[in-house]
Design a protein around this motif. Structure first.
Motif, PDB file in Angstrom:
ATOM      1  N   SER A  23       0.820  -1.212   0.000  1.00  0.00           N
ATOM      2  CA  SER A  23       0.000   0.000   0.000  1.00  0.00           C
ATOM      3  C   SER A  23       0.855   1.263   0.000  1.00  0.00           C
ATOM      4  CB  SER A  23      -0.931   0.015   1.220  1.00  0.00           C
ATOM      5  OG  SER A  23      -0.170   0.008   2.421  1.00  0.00           O
ATOM      6  N   GLY A  24       2.134   1.132   0.399  1.00  0.00           N
ATOM      7  CA  GLY A  24       2.992   2.299   0.548  1.00  0.00           C
ATOM      8  C   GLY A  24       3.770   2.703  -0.685  1.00  0.00           C
ATOM      9  N   GLY A  25       3.694   1.881  -1.733  1.00  0.00           N
ATOM     10  CA  GLY A  25       4.373   2.261  -2.965  1.00  0.00           C
ATOM     11  C   GLY A  25       5.875   2.037  -2.944  1.00  0.00           C
ATOM     12  N   PHE A  26       6.338   1.125  -2.100  1.00  0.00           N
ATOM     13  CA  PHE A  26       7.762   0.800  -2.053  1.00  0.00           C
ATOM     14  C   PHE A  26       7.928  -0.709  -1.913  1.00  0.00           C
ATOM     15  CE2 PHE A  26       6.382   1.709   2.280  1.00  0.00           C
ATOM     16  CZ  PHE A  26       6.890   0.652   3.007  1.00  0.00           C
ATOM     17  N   GLU A  27       9.148  -1.188  -2.149  1.00  0.00           N
ATOM     18  CA  GLU A  27       9.426  -2.619  -2.037  1.00  0.00           C
ATOM     19  C   GLU A  27      10.760  -2.830  -1.332  1.00  0.00           C
ATOM     20  OE1 GLU A  27      10.112  -6.621  -4.801  1.00  0.00           O
ATOM     21  OE2 GLU A  27       9.953  -4.647  -5.745  1.00  0.00           O
ATOM     22  N   VAL A  28      10.741  -3.640  -0.283  1.00  0.00           N
ATOM     23  CA  VAL A  28      11.980  -4.031   0.387  1.00  0.00           C
ATOM     24  C   VAL A  28      12.622  -5.121  -0.465  1.00  0.00           C
ATOM     25  CG1 VAL A  28      13.022  -5.010   2.466  1.00  0.00           C
ATOM     26  CG2 VAL A  28      11.059  -3.463   2.667  1.00  0.00           C
ATOM     27  N   VAL A  29      13.751  -4.793  -1.085  1.00  0.00           N
ATOM     28  CA  VAL A  29      14.361  -5.716  -2.042  1.00  0.00           C
ATOM     29  C   VAL A  29      15.546  -6.479  -1.455  1.00  0.00           C
ATOM     30  CG1 VAL A  29      13.601  -4.436  -4.069  1.00  0.00           C
ATOM     31  CG2 VAL A  29      15.784  -3.843  -3.000  1.00  0.00           C
ATOM     32  N   HIS A  30      16.068  -6.008  -0.321  1.00  0.00           N
ATOM     33  CA  HIS A  30      17.205  -6.704   0.300  1.00  0.00           C
ATOM     34  C   HIS A  30      17.301  -6.298   1.770  1.00  0.00           C
ATOM     35  CE1 HIS A  30      20.846  -9.116  -0.843  1.00  0.00           C
ATOM     36  NE2 HIS A  30      21.194  -8.767   0.381  1.00  0.00           N
ATOM     37  N   VAL A  31      17.714  -7.243   2.586  1.00  0.00           N
ATOM     38  CA  VAL A  31      17.940  -6.990   4.014  1.00  0.00           C
ATOM     39  C   VAL A  31      19.373  -7.361   4.344  1.00  0.00           C
ATOM     40  CG1 VAL A  31      17.309  -7.646   6.373  1.00  0.00           C
ATOM     41  CG2 VAL A  31      15.519  -7.368   4.635  1.00  0.00           C
ATOM     42  N   ILE A  32      20.068  -6.469   5.035  1.00  0.00           N
ATOM     43  CA  ILE A  32      21.451  -6.706   5.453  1.00  0.00           C
ATOM     44  C   ILE A  32      21.510  -6.685   6.971  1.00  0.00           C
ATOM     45  CG2 ILE A  32      23.788  -5.697   5.537  1.00  0.00           C
ATOM     46  CD1 ILE A  32      23.316  -4.659   2.691  1.00  0.00           C
ATOM     47  N   SER A  33      22.131  -7.698   7.556  1.00  0.00           N
ATOM     48  CA  SER A  33      22.316  -7.744   9.011  1.00  0.00           C
ATOM     49  C   SER A  33      23.785  -7.943   9.349  1.00  0.00           C
ATOM     50  CB  SER A  33      21.504  -8.892   9.627  1.00  0.00           C
ATOM     51  OG  SER A  33      21.785  -9.000  11.019  1.00  0.00           O
ATOM     52  N   ASN A  34      24.226  -7.290  10.416  1.00  0.00           N
ATOM     53  CA  ASN A  34      25.595  -7.521  10.889  1.00  0.00           C
ATOM     54  C   ASN A  34      25.640  -8.677  11.887  1.00  0.00           C
ATOM     55  OD1 ASN A  34      24.215  -5.692  12.798  1.00  0.00           O
ATOM     56  ND2 ASN A  34      26.165  -5.724  13.906  1.00  0.00           N
ATOM     57  N   LYS A  35      24.480  -9.281  12.174  1.00  0.00           N
ATOM     58  CA  LYS A  35      24.420 -10.408  13.104  1.00  0.00           C
ATOM     59  C   LYS A  35      23.710 -11.580  12.434  1.00  0.00           C
ATOM     60  CE  LYS A  35      24.465  -7.868  17.481  1.00  0.00           C
ATOM     61  NZ  LYS A  35      23.750  -7.637  18.761  1.00  0.00           N
ATOM     62  N   LEU A 172       7.697   5.120  10.826  1.00  0.00           N
ATOM     63  CA  LEU A 172       8.642   4.697   9.791  1.00  0.00           C
ATOM     64  C   LEU A 172       7.923   4.366   8.485  1.00  0.00           C
ATOM     65  CD1 LEU A 172      11.523   4.032   8.934  1.00  0.00           C
ATOM     66  CD2 LEU A 172      11.184   1.724   9.819  1.00  0.00           C
ATOM     67  N   THR A 173       6.868   3.583   8.571  1.00  0.00           N
ATOM     68  CA  THR A 173       6.199   3.151   7.342  1.00  0.00           C
ATOM     69  C   THR A 173       5.563   4.332   6.612  1.00  0.00           C
ATOM     70  OG1 THR A 173       4.197   2.562   8.600  1.00  0.00           O
ATOM     71  CG2 THR A 173       5.786   0.814   8.171  1.00  0.00           C
ATOM     72  N   GLU A 174       4.949   5.246   7.348  1.00  0.00           N
ATOM     73  CA  GLU A 174       4.319   6.395   6.688  1.00  0.00           C
ATOM     74  C   GLU A 174       5.363   7.352   6.116  1.00  0.00           C
ATOM     75  OE1 GLU A 174       1.062   8.348   8.497  1.00  0.00           O
ATOM     76  OE2 GLU A 174       0.067   6.495   9.085  1.00  0.00           O
ATOM     77  N   THR A 175       6.485   7.499   6.814  1.00  0.00           N
ATOM     78  CA  THR A 175       7.564   8.352   6.292  1.00  0.00           C
ATOM     79  C   THR A 175       8.120   7.781   4.999  1.00  0.00           C
ATOM     80  OG1 THR A 175       8.152   9.103   8.519  1.00  0.00           O
ATOM     81  CG2 THR A 175       9.818   9.369   6.806  1.00  0.00           C
ATOM     82  N   VAL A 176       8.374   6.471   4.974  1.00  0.00           N
ATOM     83  CA  VAL A 176       8.903   5.840   3.763  1.00  0.00           C
ATOM     84  C   VAL A 176       7.888   5.937   2.626  1.00  0.00           C
ATOM     85  CG1 VAL A 176       9.686   3.661   2.742  1.00  0.00           C
ATOM     86  CG2 VAL A 176      10.495   4.329   4.997  1.00  0.00           C
ATOM     87  N   ALA A 177       6.609   5.766   2.930  1.00  0.00           N
ATOM     88  CA  ALA A 177       5.573   5.896   1.898  1.00  0.00           C
ATOM     89  C   ALA A 177       5.527   7.312   1.322  1.00  0.00           C
ATOM     90  CB  ALA A 177       4.211   5.512   2.470  1.00  0.00           C
ATOM     91  N   LEU A 178       5.689   8.321   2.179  1.00  0.00           N
ATOM     92  CA  LEU A 178       5.706   9.708   1.705  1.00  0.00           C
ATOM     93  C   LEU A 178       6.929   9.980   0.829  1.00  0.00           C
ATOM     94  CD1 LEU A 178       4.542  11.579   4.934  1.00  0.00           C
ATOM     95  CD2 LEU A 178       3.299  11.478   2.760  1.00  0.00           C
ATOM     96  N   ILE A 179       8.052   9.368   1.190  1.00  0.00           N
ATOM     97  CA  ILE A 179       9.259   9.508   0.370  1.00  0.00           C
ATOM     98  C   ILE A 179       9.050   8.818  -0.979  1.00  0.00           C
ATOM     99  CG2 ILE A 179      11.702   8.870   0.179  1.00  0.00           C
ATOM    100  CD1 ILE A 179      11.813   9.091   3.293  1.00  0.00           C
ATOM    101  N   ALA A 180       8.442   7.628  -0.937  1.00  0.00           N
ATOM    102  CA  ALA A 180       8.197   6.871  -2.172  1.00  0.00           C
ATOM    103  C   ALA A 180       7.293   7.654  -3.127  1.00  0.00           C
ATOM    104  CB  ALA A 180       7.566   5.518  -1.844  1.00  0.00           C
TER     105      ALA A 180
END
Length: 204
Positions: A23-35, A172-180
């Motif tokens: 619904s937010g117009g973005f896609e998480v395409v990769h996740v990076i973890s240091n653990k 966070l989700t609404e901010t990212v959606a506004l950026i998208a």
């Protein structure tokens, strides 16, 4: 809009982003973890999102591996969501204006750790979370958006964290959606729908 998320732990903000992406117009395409043990990696796998564990013992080497991943994926935005490492000035410069972080305090108050207890110890009555642009200093950079919670006399650091977490996810989700949607911008100055903002956008 393609998003890469950096995590270090349970991945609750990552899960919120994954739930909101359609619904937010973005896609998480990769996740990076240091653990390697980060539960957020399991969340990524369960959702079919490509993910990487990068050993960060050597900061320069860790960042170089991350840069290689990012250069392959070419994200529009990098989100630090509970990522417990400070990125170097050189790394940030390579992805200038593309990295945001969510931090559990009303920045510039309480950068770093133990933010809930510090707010209580200082007798604050209002606390919250901030989404900010990342620069080469800890929890520094232009604050894009914030949410607020009330601190009562009964609150502990744990109860405050519980009280804040759902608001943090929405922030966070609404901010990212506004950026998208290109509605929240900051290249010349912070603006919403082209209108300058005198301070961080409040998302309650």
């Amino acid at each position: 809009m393609k998003v890469v998320v950096f995590i270090s732990g349970r991945g609750s903000n990552l899960a919120a982003l994954l739930n909101a992406q359609q619904s937010g117009g973005f896609e998480v395409v990769h996740v990076i973890s240091n653990k390697a043990s980060a539960y957020g990696l399991e969340i990524a796998q369960e959702n079919g999102v490509n993910n990487s564990h990068i050993v960060w013992t050597d900061k320069q080497q860790g960042e170089q591996y991350a840069i290689e991943v990012l250069n392959q994926v070419k994200p529009d935005l990098i989100v630090l969501a509970g990522f417990m490492k400070v990125l170097s000035a050189q790394f940030v410069a390579q992805f200038e204006n593309k990295i945001i972080n969510i931090h559990p305090s009303l920045l510039p108050l309480y950068p770093g750790l133990n933010t809930h207890q510090r707010a209580i110890d200082d007798g604050q009555t209002i606390h919250g979370a901030s989404v900010h642009l990342v620069d080469d200093q800890l929890d520094h950079g232009l604050v894009l958006s914030q949410c607020h919670v009330e601190i009562t006399q009964q609150d502990t650091a744990d109860s405050l964290a519980v009280k804040l977490i759902t608001k943090e996810h929405r922030l966070l989700t609404e901010t990212v959606a506004l950026i998208a949607a290109n509605k929240l911008t900051w290249i010349d100055s912070l603006a919403l729908n082209g209108e300058p903002l005198a301070s961080a956008l409040v998302i309650e």
